[in-house]
Write a protein that holds these residues in place. Sequence first.
Motif, mmCIF file in Angstrom:
data_model
loop_
_atom_site.group_PDB
_atom_site.id
_atom_site.type_symbol
_atom_site.label_atom_id
_atom_site.label_comp_id
_atom_site.label_asym_id
_atom_site.label_seq_id
_atom_site.Cartn_x
_atom_site.Cartn_y
_atom_site.Cartn_z
ATOM 1 N N THR A 39 30.719 44.222 55.511
ATOM 2 C CA THR A 39 31.977 43.566 55.872
ATOM 3 C C THR A 39 32.219 42.398 54.942
ATOM 4 O O THR A 39 31.287 41.679 54.576
ATOM 5 C CB THR A 39 31.939 43.082 57.331
ATOM 6 N N ASN A 59 35.632 46.555 53.201
ATOM 7 C CA ASN A 59 35.551 46.775 54.647
ATOM 8 C C ASN A 59 36.011 45.533 55.383
ATOM 9 O O ASN A 59 35.690 44.418 54.995
ATOM 10 C CB ASN A 59 34.115 47.103 55.049
ATOM 11 N N ASP A 95 41.329 49.795 55.927
ATOM 12 C CA ASP A 95 40.831 50.732 56.932
ATOM 13 C C ASP A 95 40.505 52.096 56.361
ATOM 14 O O ASP A 95 39.656 52.815 56.890
ATOM 15 C CB ASP A 95 41.861 50.877 58.062
ATOM 16 N N SER A 138 32.445 52.149 50.320
ATOM 17 C CA SER A 138 31.932 51.958 51.678
ATOM 18 C C SER A 138 33.071 52.001 52.687
ATOM 19 O O SER A 138 32.860 52.250 53.867
ATOM 20 C CB SER A 138 31.163 50.643 51.788
ATOM 21 N N VAL A 139 34.306 51.764 52.225
ATOM 22 C CA VAL A 139 35.487 51.972 53.059
ATOM 23 C C VAL A 139 35.660 53.490 53.235
ATOM 24 O O VAL A 139 35.455 54.248 52.291
ATOM 25 C CB VAL A 139 36.740 51.370 52.383
#
Length: 425
Positions: free
Chosen positions: A2, A203, A207, A226-227
């Motif tokens: 994140t 992230n 989305d 990673s998204v």
Amino acid sequence: MTLEPQSAANQSEVVKKATLAKQAAPRLAALTTEQKNRALQIMADALITETPSIIRANGEDLQRGKDNGISQSLLDRLALNEQRVSAMAEGLRQVVELPDPIGDTLEEFTRPNELHIRKVRVPLGVIGMIYEARPNVTVDAAGLCLKTGNAVVLRGGSSALSSNTRIVEVLHDALSRSEVPVDAIQLITDPDRASVDEMLKLNGLLDVLIPRGGHSLIQNVVRNASVPVIETGAGICHTYIDESAVYEMALQIAINAKVQRPSVCNSMETLLLHDSFAARYLPSLADQFSGLYVELRGCPKARQFVPVIKEATAEDWDTEYNDYILNVRIVDSLDEALAHIRQHSTMHSECIVTEDAVHAARFLQEVDAAAVYHNASTRFTDGFEFGFGAEIGISTQKLHARGPMGLPALTSTKYCVSGNGQIRT
């Protein structure tokens, strides 16, 4: 992973603009269909009004492309004229006419304990679009995302930077005269590849990512993001002309699939011919393609029928040319054609031309692709042609969406549960 908070002074362009989009997303999601449609109409009108300035900006891109030695097929994908800008505006107007999927109830039921449950469509949130040379994608993506209540962060190719910048300026000015927040559409103007790499790890702000372009771009996103990613595919599309095919139909379909617009992902890259058909008609087919400036590369048997055909290498069967180049392979059966497609297809669009109903049924059932055709050109794999309006891409994966992605593909779902005091024991 994140995203960690950063001070505004230290934030990159990517983070700043993704943050603005994230902040705009809830306001956009709350708008009515009528409010979104008004904004789309204003955007369409603005594109028409600003056509001269958009074409001037596109001229800067075209000149840079020529100076940098970009191929003619890529210049064609990049080029804008009055007709193409008008088509972009018409695409937005067509989206206005499409049903708004947001809020649709997909399922509704009541449990024995009287809990009432509804499954409804909702926006995805903030969509990151990473794409290459076609500036019309900027408008298509903005319009489809807006209609479905999604904010969008656009990162087009550096070759179209002037065009995309001017288009987004026009769209922002239009949105300032509507209820849609201007920040719902963001364009990354940093041409460095690092801006793409940064989007892949965003992230918490993005989305979903949708890559649209060549094989290397798409695979970079799929392998390194990673998204979550909706994978759109490169198009190594095949047309198989079976033994029973009618020559005139086969010729029209094959020429259309290759020549109508060779620079797009649903154009044909390999022509497979049953050997009995090839024995009768390949010399004539080769003459037709040669007259249309298509370079043919063939297997040894194809070169026996037409010696002027260049020899195809192992690499050619796995190459998306997007150009006036076509592979030709002779096969002795439907089974051999299916085996070739299984080995070399990118699962985009595949076609059989045949009068044999059994062969057609086998092909449609056994070929694993987003779109499979019987006696029709692969060039129809397109949101407009399928009646979806403008598409955001053609998905070749199997999760969430597959094929031309229209409005429903840009939504998720949630369950709305109503009770009268129930608790779980």
